[in-house]
Scaffold this motif. Structure first.
Motif, PDB file in Angstrom:
ATOM      1  N   SER A   1       0.826  -1.215   0.000  1.00  0.00           N
ATOM      2  CA  SER A   1       0.000   0.000   0.000  1.00  0.00           C
ATOM      3  C   SER A   1       0.860   1.265   0.000  1.00  0.00           C
ATOM      4  O   SER A   1       0.339   2.365   0.136  1.00  0.00           O
ATOM      5  CB  SER A   1      -0.944  -0.001   1.203  1.00  0.00           C
ATOM      6  OG  SER A   1      -0.193   0.063   2.398  1.00  0.00           O
ATOM      7  N   HIS A   2       2.181   1.103  -0.115  1.00  0.00           N
ATOM      8  CA  HIS A   2       3.162   2.194  -0.147  1.00  0.00           C
ATOM      9  C   HIS A   2       3.190   2.989   1.152  1.00  0.00           C
ATOM     10  O   HIS A   2       3.596   4.150   1.158  1.00  0.00           O
ATOM     11  CB  HIS A   2       2.955   3.125  -1.344  1.00  0.00           C
ATOM     12  CG  HIS A   2       3.097   2.416  -2.648  1.00  0.00           C
ATOM     13  ND1 HIS A   2       4.300   1.945  -3.104  1.00  0.00           N
ATOM     14  CD2 HIS A   2       2.175   2.073  -3.584  1.00  0.00           C
ATOM     15  CE1 HIS A   2       4.135   1.358  -4.272  1.00  0.00           C
ATOM     16  NE2 HIS A   2       2.843   1.402  -4.587  1.00  0.00           N
ATOM     17  N   ALA A   3       2.747   2.373   2.232  1.00  0.00           N
ATOM     18  CA  ALA A   3       2.808   3.002   3.546  1.00  0.00           C
ATOM     19  C   ALA A   3       3.897   2.312   4.364  1.00  0.00           C
ATOM     20  O   ALA A   3       4.132   1.118   4.221  1.00  0.00           O
ATOM     21  CB  ALA A   3       1.461   2.871   4.250  1.00  0.00           C
ATOM     22  N   TRP A   4       4.552   3.082   5.224  1.00  0.00           N
ATOM     23  CA  TRP A   4       5.562   2.513   6.120  1.00  0.00           C
ATOM     24  C   TRP A   4       4.850   2.060   7.393  1.00  0.00           C
ATOM     25  O   TRP A   4       4.276   2.891   8.113  1.00  0.00           O
ATOM     26  CB  TRP A   4       6.643   3.539   6.436  1.00  0.00           C
ATOM     27  CG  TRP A   4       7.552   3.752   5.273  1.00  0.00           C
ATOM     28  CD1 TRP A   4       7.396   4.665   4.267  1.00  0.00           C
ATOM     29  CD2 TRP A   4       8.729   3.011   4.980  1.00  0.00           C
ATOM     30  NE1 TRP A   4       8.417   4.535   3.363  1.00  0.00           N
ATOM     31  CE2 TRP A   4       9.259   3.522   3.779  1.00  0.00           C
ATOM     32  CE3 TRP A   4       9.394   1.966   5.607  1.00  0.00           C
ATOM     33  CZ2 TRP A   4      10.419   3.039   3.196  1.00  0.00           C
ATOM     34  CZ3 TRP A   4      10.555   1.477   5.034  1.00  0.00           C
ATOM     35  CH2 TRP A   4      11.059   2.007   3.844  1.00  0.00           C
ATOM     36  N   GLU A   5       4.874   0.772   7.650  1.00  0.00           N
ATOM     37  CA  GLU A   5       4.176   0.213   8.807  1.00  0.00           C
ATOM     38  C   GLU A   5       4.852  -1.073   9.261  1.00  0.00           C
ATOM     39  O   GLU A   5       5.750  -1.576   8.600  1.00  0.00           O
ATOM     40  CB  GLU A   5       2.711  -0.037   8.464  1.00  0.00           C
ATOM     41  CG  GLU A   5       2.503  -0.966   7.286  1.00  0.00           C
ATOM     42  CD  GLU A   5       1.054  -1.048   6.843  1.00  0.00           C
ATOM     43  OE1 GLU A   5       0.177  -0.495   7.510  1.00  0.00           O
ATOM     44  OE2 GLU A   5       0.802  -1.690   5.808  1.00  0.00           O
ATOM     45  N   GLN A   6       4.377  -1.575  10.354  1.00  0.00           N
ATOM     46  CA  GLN A   6       4.840  -2.864  10.868  1.00  0.00           C
ATOM     47  C   GLN A   6       3.728  -3.885  10.613  1.00  0.00           C
ATOM     48  O   GLN A   6       2.847  -4.063  11.452  1.00  0.00           O
ATOM     49  CB  GLN A   6       5.169  -2.776  12.356  1.00  0.00           C
ATOM     50  CG  GLN A   6       6.417  -1.967  12.644  1.00  0.00           C
ATOM     51  CD  GLN A   6       6.711  -1.878  14.130  1.00  0.00           C
ATOM     52  OE1 GLN A   6       6.019  -1.175  14.839  1.00  0.00           O
ATOM     53  NE2 GLN A   6       7.733  -2.591  14.562  1.00  0.00           N
ATOM     54  N   PRO A   7       3.770  -4.583   9.490  1.00  0.00           N
ATOM     55  CA  PRO A   7       2.655  -5.462   9.126  1.00  0.00           C
ATOM     56  C   PRO A   7       2.510  -6.698  10.011  1.00  0.00           C
ATOM     57  O   PRO A   7       1.457  -7.323  10.002  1.00  0.00           O
ATOM     58  CB  PRO A   7       2.978  -5.863   7.678  1.00  0.00           C
ATOM     59  CG  PRO A   7       4.442  -5.680   7.541  1.00  0.00           C
ATOM     60  CD  PRO A   7       4.807  -4.562   8.465  1.00  0.00           C
ATOM     61  N   PHE A   8       3.521  -7.023  10.800  1.00  0.00           N
ATOM     62  CA  PHE A   8       3.467  -8.245  11.603  1.00  0.00           C
ATOM     63  C   PHE A   8       3.231  -7.959  13.087  1.00  0.00           C
ATOM     64  O   PHE A   8       3.339  -8.856  13.908  1.00  0.00           O
ATOM     65  CB  PHE A   8       4.782  -9.025  11.456  1.00  0.00           C
ATOM     66  CG  PHE A   8       5.177  -9.240  10.029  1.00  0.00           C
ATOM     67  CD1 PHE A   8       4.401 -10.014   9.183  1.00  0.00           C
ATOM     68  CD2 PHE A   8       6.318  -8.652   9.524  1.00  0.00           C
ATOM     69  CE1 PHE A   8       4.763 -10.207   7.862  1.00  0.00           C
ATOM     70  CE2 PHE A   8       6.699  -8.844   8.197  1.00  0.00           C
ATOM     71  CZ  PHE A   8       5.918  -9.620   7.374  1.00  0.00           C
ATOM     72  N   ILE A   9       2.885  -6.739  13.421  1.00  0.00           N
ATOM     73  CA  ILE A   9       2.800  -6.338  14.825  1.00  0.00           C
ATOM     74  C   ILE A   9       1.735  -7.114  15.603  1.00  0.00           C
ATOM     75  O   ILE A   9       1.885  -7.360  16.787  1.00  0.00           O
ATOM     76  CB  ILE A   9       2.581  -4.811  14.949  1.00  0.00           C
ATOM     77  CG1 ILE A   9       2.958  -4.337  16.346  1.00  0.00           C
ATOM     78  CG2 ILE A   9       1.170  -4.419  14.587  1.00  0.00           C
ATOM     79  CD1 ILE A   9       3.198  -2.862  16.450  1.00  0.00           C
TER      80      ILE A   9
ATOM     81  N   GLU B   1       5.312  -9.300   2.261  1.00  0.00           N
ATOM     82  CA  GLU B   1       4.525  -8.095   2.555  1.00  0.00           C
ATOM     83  C   GLU B   1       5.425  -6.868   2.649  1.00  0.00           C
ATOM     84  O   GLU B   1       4.990  -5.759   2.386  1.00  0.00           O
ATOM     85  CB  GLU B   1       3.753  -8.267   3.871  1.00  0.00           C
ATOM     86  CG  GLU B   1       2.587  -9.217   3.790  1.00  0.00           C
ATOM     87  CD  GLU B   1       1.829  -9.293   5.099  1.00  0.00           C
ATOM     88  OE1 GLU B   1       1.595  -8.226   5.719  1.00  0.00           O
ATOM     89  OE2 GLU B   1       1.469 -10.405   5.513  1.00  0.00           O
ATOM     90  N   CYS B   2       6.660  -7.093   3.062  1.00  0.00           N
ATOM     91  CA  CYS B   2       7.626  -5.997   3.150  1.00  0.00           C
ATOM     92  C   CYS B   2       8.355  -5.869   1.818  1.00  0.00           C
ATOM     93  O   CYS B   2       9.135  -6.735   1.438  1.00  0.00           O
ATOM     94  CB  CYS B   2       8.640  -6.268   4.256  1.00  0.00           C
ATOM     95  SG  CYS B   2       7.979  -6.039   5.900  1.00  0.00           S
ATOM     96  N   GLU B   3       8.085  -4.773   1.120  1.00  0.00           N
ATOM     97  CA  GLU B   3       8.719  -4.551  -0.177  1.00  0.00           C
ATOM     98  C   GLU B   3      10.050  -3.822  -0.056  1.00  0.00           C
ATOM     99  O   GLU B   3      10.954  -4.032  -0.846  1.00  0.00           O
ATOM    100  CB  GLU B   3       7.773  -3.765  -1.079  1.00  0.00           C
ATOM    101  CG  GLU B   3       6.532  -4.540  -1.453  1.00  0.00           C
ATOM    102  CD  GLU B   3       5.603  -3.767  -2.361  1.00  0.00           C
ATOM    103  OE1 GLU B   3       5.823  -2.547  -2.585  1.00  0.00           O
ATOM    104  OE2 GLU B   3       4.643  -4.380  -2.861  1.00  0.00           O
ATOM    105  N   GLU B   4      10.155  -2.941   0.925  1.00  0.00           N
ATOM    106  CA  GLU B   4      11.371  -2.165   1.112  1.00  0.00           C
ATOM    107  C   GLU B   4      11.583  -1.950   2.595  1.00  0.00           C
ATOM    108  O   GLU B   4      10.634  -1.667   3.305  1.00  0.00           O
ATOM    109  CB  GLU B   4      11.244  -0.823   0.394  1.00  0.00           C
ATOM    110  CG  GLU B   4      12.487   0.002   0.413  1.00  0.00           C
ATOM    111  CD  GLU B   4      12.291   1.385  -0.202  1.00  0.00           C
ATOM    112  OE1 GLU B   4      13.209   2.164  -0.105  1.00  0.00           O
ATOM    113  OE2 GLU B   4      11.211   1.683  -0.737  1.00  0.00           O
ATOM    114  N   PRO B   5      12.753  -2.065   3.121  1.00  0.00           N
ATOM    115  CA  PRO B   5      14.030  -2.495   2.571  1.00  0.00           C
ATOM    116  C   PRO B   5      14.003  -3.977   2.194  1.00  0.00           C
ATOM    117  O   PRO B   5      13.251  -4.758   2.768  1.00  0.00           O
ATOM    118  CB  PRO B   5      15.037  -2.261   3.681  1.00  0.00           C
ATOM    119  CG  PRO B   5      14.326  -1.586   4.790  1.00  0.00           C
ATOM    120  CD  PRO B   5      12.876  -1.665   4.515  1.00  0.00           C
TER     121      PRO B   5
END
Length: 191
Positions: A117-125, A140-144
């Protein structure tokens, strides 16, 4: 048995673990080996808590230095010095616990990354470490790039180092009590 030699062994064993903790914490600031994410403040809070630098580093290094000095005295009859090594070892154990808790939280919450979604987040929290068993979810993590494996390896290394530091500091507490009660050396010089 000489408790001074045991103190020396414990201190020398703590030094590489201190170095490892500091190094892991520094590396966590540079996912994908780039300074870009630090400059843009895309680093998880658990890295900023500096558990490896403060807890496993400074709070264990200072006791290790004192314990080393106590151990170098060899057959010192200084029970007061052994008593202080108990206090310093307790501080080291507290630092190791801090490092462990911060690393566990970092591993549990997962990395901060840019998602689809181009947002910086912690998807596994909210996944309670389940993401560790499911490598497919790491995409799910595209960058880094490879940030999940990067954080996982370093946080697990920090946890192992802090457990070993805690065990060594607890051993010094026991060693210090033995040194205080029984004296620091059983060598008897014969005439």
């Amino acid at each position: 048995m000489c408790t001074g030699k045991c103190s020396l062994f414990i201190a020398i064993s703590l030094y590489p673990l201190v170095l490892l903790s500091i190094l892991c914490n520094i590396l966590l600031f540079f996912p994908d080996w780039s300074t870009k994410y630090v400059k843009e403040e895309h680093i998880t809070n658990e890295v900023k808590y500096m558990g490896g630098f403060i807890g496993g580093g400074v709070l264990v290094l200072i006791p290790a230095l004192y314990i080393h000095l106590t151990g170098e005295q060899g057959c010192c009859a200084n029970r007061f010095g052994m008593f202080f090594s108990i206090i310093f070892a307790a501080v080291g154990a507290a630092g190791a616990v801090y490092s462990f808790v911060v690393a566990l939280l970092g591993l549990s919450n997962g990395p901060l990354c840019r998602t689809s979604s181009h947002a910086w987040e912690q998807p596994f929290i909210d996944k309670n470490l389940r993401y560790l068993k499911n490598p497919n979810s790491w995409s799910e993590c595209e960058e880094p790039k490879n940030v999940v494996q990067f954080n996982m390896g370093l946080f697990i290394t920090l946890m192992v180092a802090s457990v070993l530091q805690g065990l060594l500091c607890a051993s010094q507490v026991i060693n210090g009590f033995v040194g205080c009660i029984c004296g620091t050396c059983n060598d008897k010089q014969e005439p």
